[in-house]
Design an enzyme around this catalytic site. Structure first.
Site, PDB file in Angstrom:
ATOM      1  N   GLY A   1       2.878   9.890  32.225  1.00  0.00           N
ATOM      2  CA  GLY A   1       2.933   8.635  31.482  1.00  0.00           C
ATOM      3  C   GLY A   1       4.032   7.701  31.939  1.00  0.00           C
TER       4      GLY A   1
ATOM      5  N   ASP B   1       6.995  14.865  46.632  1.00  0.00           N
ATOM      6  CA  ASP B   1       5.769  14.563  47.383  1.00  0.00           C
ATOM      7  C   ASP B   1       6.162  14.044  48.765  1.00  0.00           C
ATOM      8  OD1 ASP B   1       4.394  15.202  45.117  1.00  0.00           O
ATOM      9  OD2 ASP B   1       3.877  13.144  44.570  1.00  0.00           O
TER      10      ASP B   1
ATOM     11  N   THR C   1      12.536  20.831  34.194  1.00  0.00           N
ATOM     12  CA  THR C   1      13.279  19.565  34.233  1.00  0.00           C
ATOM     13  C   THR C   1      14.513  19.700  35.108  1.00  0.00           C
ATOM     14  OG1 THR C   1      12.486  18.766  32.092  1.00  0.00           O
ATOM     15  CG2 THR C   1      14.620  17.956  32.824  1.00  0.00           C
ATOM     16  N   GLN C   2      15.228  20.816  34.973  1.00  0.00           N
ATOM     17  CA  GLN C   2      16.430  21.031  35.783  1.00  0.00           C
ATOM     18  C   GLN C   2      16.079  21.021  37.274  1.00  0.00           C
ATOM     19  OE1 GLN C   2      19.028  24.322  34.525  1.00  0.00           O
ATOM     20  NE2 GLN C   2      17.986  24.295  32.542  1.00  0.00           N
TER      21      GLN C   2
ATOM     22  N   CYS D   1     -20.047  -8.321  34.812  1.00  0.00           N
ATOM     23  CA  CYS D   1     -20.257  -8.234  36.257  1.00  0.00           C
ATOM     24  C   CYS D   1     -21.654  -7.671  36.550  1.00  0.00           C
ATOM     25  CB  CYS D   1     -19.148  -7.395  36.899  1.00  0.00           C
ATOM     26  SG  CYS D   1     -18.991  -7.642  38.688  1.00  0.00           S
TER      27      CYS D   1
ATOM     28  N   HIS E   1     -14.469 -10.483  34.779  1.00  0.00           N
ATOM     29  CA  HIS E   1     -13.971  -9.321  34.038  1.00  0.00           C
ATOM     30  C   HIS E   1     -12.989  -9.770  32.947  1.00  0.00           C
ATOM     31  CE1 HIS E   1     -15.612  -6.057  36.563  1.00  0.00           C
ATOM     32  NE2 HIS E   1     -15.576  -6.974  37.508  1.00  0.00           N
TER      33      HIS E   1
ATOM     34  N   GLU F   1     -12.030  -8.282  30.344  1.00  0.00           N
ATOM     35  CA  GLU F   1     -11.175  -7.205  29.828  1.00  0.00           C
ATOM     36  C   GLU F   1      -9.789  -7.197  30.459  1.00  0.00           C
ATOM     37  OE1 GLU F   1     -13.439  -5.309  33.342  1.00  0.00           O
ATOM     38  OE2 GLU F   1     -13.784  -6.825  31.788  1.00  0.00           O
TER      39      GLU F   1
END
Length: 567
Positions: free
Chosen positions: A35, A165, A209-210, A400, A539, A541
């Site tokens: 998120g 990554d 997390t560490q 569309c 579009h 939206e």
């Protein structure tokens, strides 16, 4: 009553260094999809609420130049900006939460960066030097980050993927260098991690997390703020442990809990002290008090509806809801404006591609929406959905491809063009099967110049993209919905309804109520003898926001609400 409007302009915070943007770099660790985009958007809204101006950016490590050629199943929807950039769906979150229109300069990928570097090398811009990731690629990333840094108080930059990554390393190195290039206190780092809960032991585990923070520190970046995603409340003991081992202040360990609605995020993050932690990290004191009235109003409308409507979205990418992310959110906004909850049912258009019993799948819905898409798969089902909506007087919004299918349905079943279809489907099949009511868009006017396209052109970036004006027919349903006869909306399409069929279709009763200013490109169609049946080539939206619902979605949900009273 309409949702309160969010302030789009705000006082500028110039600080001791003059007007120079403060940079907040948002990274993620442990797992993807924590998120980051939502946290970035919510933080931007909170900084706005305190009177600051913001801009949000996304740096994606993938090698695609942009997501325009990615499958919706692979990447979700493509969010299009006014200036025609095809970007990550996180930019939709940014716009929906801050009201700041995204630009082409708010999204970049490794593919775009490397393409630019190689173009410069071919031109000889590097004067014969050996091209390397450091400094040439990292410098290109830093140059991107600098764009417009004198325009806002805060620049929020989200790095896609997770720390570690391999494709993301140049971005992490670039922001590390960038933070040192800027004066001290001009940049901070916010890192999102996961705190998994092990039910067997009844514990939140801080070790992931560490390790994530350790990985970030190993490349020279020390986070100033940790946002920890957790299903359970974080005990004080674990918060202290995270602060100690990750070298951050305890009050800068911010909890991010699961929410019933994404629109709770600004209030939830404020309650956890995220915006205060950011201002403390920049040593901004005294901090302006936030005005969160708009988000309290949004919260109230989400959680206290006065009814419910059921809307069927008949699409071809229904297995992944992110493929229609902006549409789902725009329907939610329309529901908020009408004080109703919009319950969305995802209907796979292929289910009744070859079925004659469409009613079995669409009975009981208060409205039907057919979204955009590419390719022939599922289109016969969409045509049947448009026919059902027209004949049964169910509110219909075609977007569309959804508009094109409604036009083909009208041509076949009302105007007498029995073999009506799209040139797109013939091109896909390699033979002529249809009379092309919808054809490949060969040229159009963009600004002051003409754009030309061929069927065999590259797929990426060759569609009609970005904001274009349209002129609406006075007295039409769309003109009433918009409250004006001149609009501009964002487009993303390669095929267009052929204006040559306009007179024939209008004689059959389908009104072309919106056209391009030169009258050559159909933008909107509607059935005037229907309770609510509108198809749009653009579009809508993409411009809808919780505090400013798009007028078409607001009116569409109102029509669905009226329908619910009749069912």
């Amino acid at each position: 009553m309409q949702p309160a409007e969010i302030p789009h302009t705000s006082k500028n915070f110039t600080g001791v260094f003059g007007h120079m943007a403060r940079y907040i770099f948002i990274t993620g660790g442990v797992v993807s999809s924590l998120g980051k985009g939502l946290a970035s958007a919510a933080l931007g809204a909170l900084l706005q609420a305190r009177g600051f101006s913001v801009r949000l950016r996304k740096l994606d490590p993938y090698l695609n130049v942009d997501p325009g050629t990615m499958s919706p199943f692979e990447h979700g929807e493509v969010f299009v900006t006014d200036d025609g950039a095809e970007t990550d769906l996180d930019l939709g979150h940014y716009e929906r939460f801050t009201g700041v229109p995204a630009r082409m300069t708010d999204s970049v990928s490794s593919g775009r960066i490397y393409s630019t570097v190689l173009e410069k090398e071919r031109r000889g811009d590097y004067l014969g030097k050996t091209i390397q990731v450091v400094p040439h690629v990292t410098n290109e990333i830093k140059d991107f980050l600098k764009i417009g840094d004198d325009e806002v108080d805060f620049m929020l930059c989200e790095i896609g993927g997770t720390v570690g990554d391999i494709e993301g390393l140049p971005f992490f190195e670039a922001i590390r260098q960038f933070s040192h290039d800027k004066p001290r206190g001009q940049c901070i780092f916010m890192h999102l991690t996961l705190l998994p809960y092990l039910a067997a032991s009844g514990e939140l585990k801080t070790k992931p997390t560490q390790h994530s923070v350790k990985e970030l520190q190993s490349i020279g970046i020390a986070p100033d703020i940790l946002v920890c995603r957790s299903e359970q409340p974080i005990p004080e003991k674990e918060r202290e442990k995270i602060a100690l081992f990750c070298n951050v202040r305890k009050e800068h360990v911010v909890a991010a809990y699961d929410l019933k609605s994404i629109y709770e995020a600004p209030l939830a993050y404020h309650a956890q002290g995220l915006d205060q932690a950011v201002l403390d990290a920049f040593d901004i004191s005294p901090a302006p008090k936030p005005d969160l009235n708009v988000w309290h109003d949004v919260y109230d409308r989400v959680h206290n509806p006065e009814g419910e409507v059921r809307v069927a979205i008949v699409g071809k990418y229904t297995q992944l809801e992110d493929a229609y992310k902006s549409i789902a959110e725009a329907l939610t906004h329309g529901g908020m404006a009408n004080r109703v909850k919009v319950k969305i049912d995802w209907v796979d258009a292929e289910v009744f591609d070859s079925s004659e019993d469409v009613a079995t799948h669409l009975e009981g819905f208060h409205a039907i929406l057919v979204p955009g898409g590419f390719g022939e798969r599922g289109t016969e089902g969409k045509i049947k959905a448009a026919q059902y909506a027209r004949e049964q007087k169910v509110p219909y919004l075609g977007i569309c491809l959804g508009m094109q299918m409604a036009v083909i349905e009208a041509a076949r079943n009302v105007a007498g063009v029995k073999t009506a279809g799209s040139e797109e489907f013939d091109h896909e099949a390699g033979k002529k099967r249809f009379e092309p009511v919808v054809y490949h868009l060969k040229e159009w006017v963009q600004g002051n110049h003409k754009v030309e396209r061929k069927v065999g052109d590259d797929k990426g970036g060759t569609m009609r993209l970005g904001a274009y004006d349209a002129t609406l027919t006075p007295g039409s349903r769309v003109a009433e919905a918009y409250g004006t006869t001149t609009i501009d909306e964002r487009h993303r399409h390669r095929y267009e309804v052929d204006v040559a069929y306009k007179d024939q279709l209008e004689k059959a009763g389908l009104v072309f109520s919106g056209m391009s200013p030169d009258g050559k490109l159909p933008e909107i169609v509607e059935w005037p003898d229907h309770p609510w049946f509108i198809g749009v080539q653009f579009h809508p939206e993409l411009k809808s926001k919780p505090f400013d619902p798009h007028p078409l979605f607001k009116d569409f949900v109102r029509a669905a609400k009226d329908m619910s009273r009749l069912v």
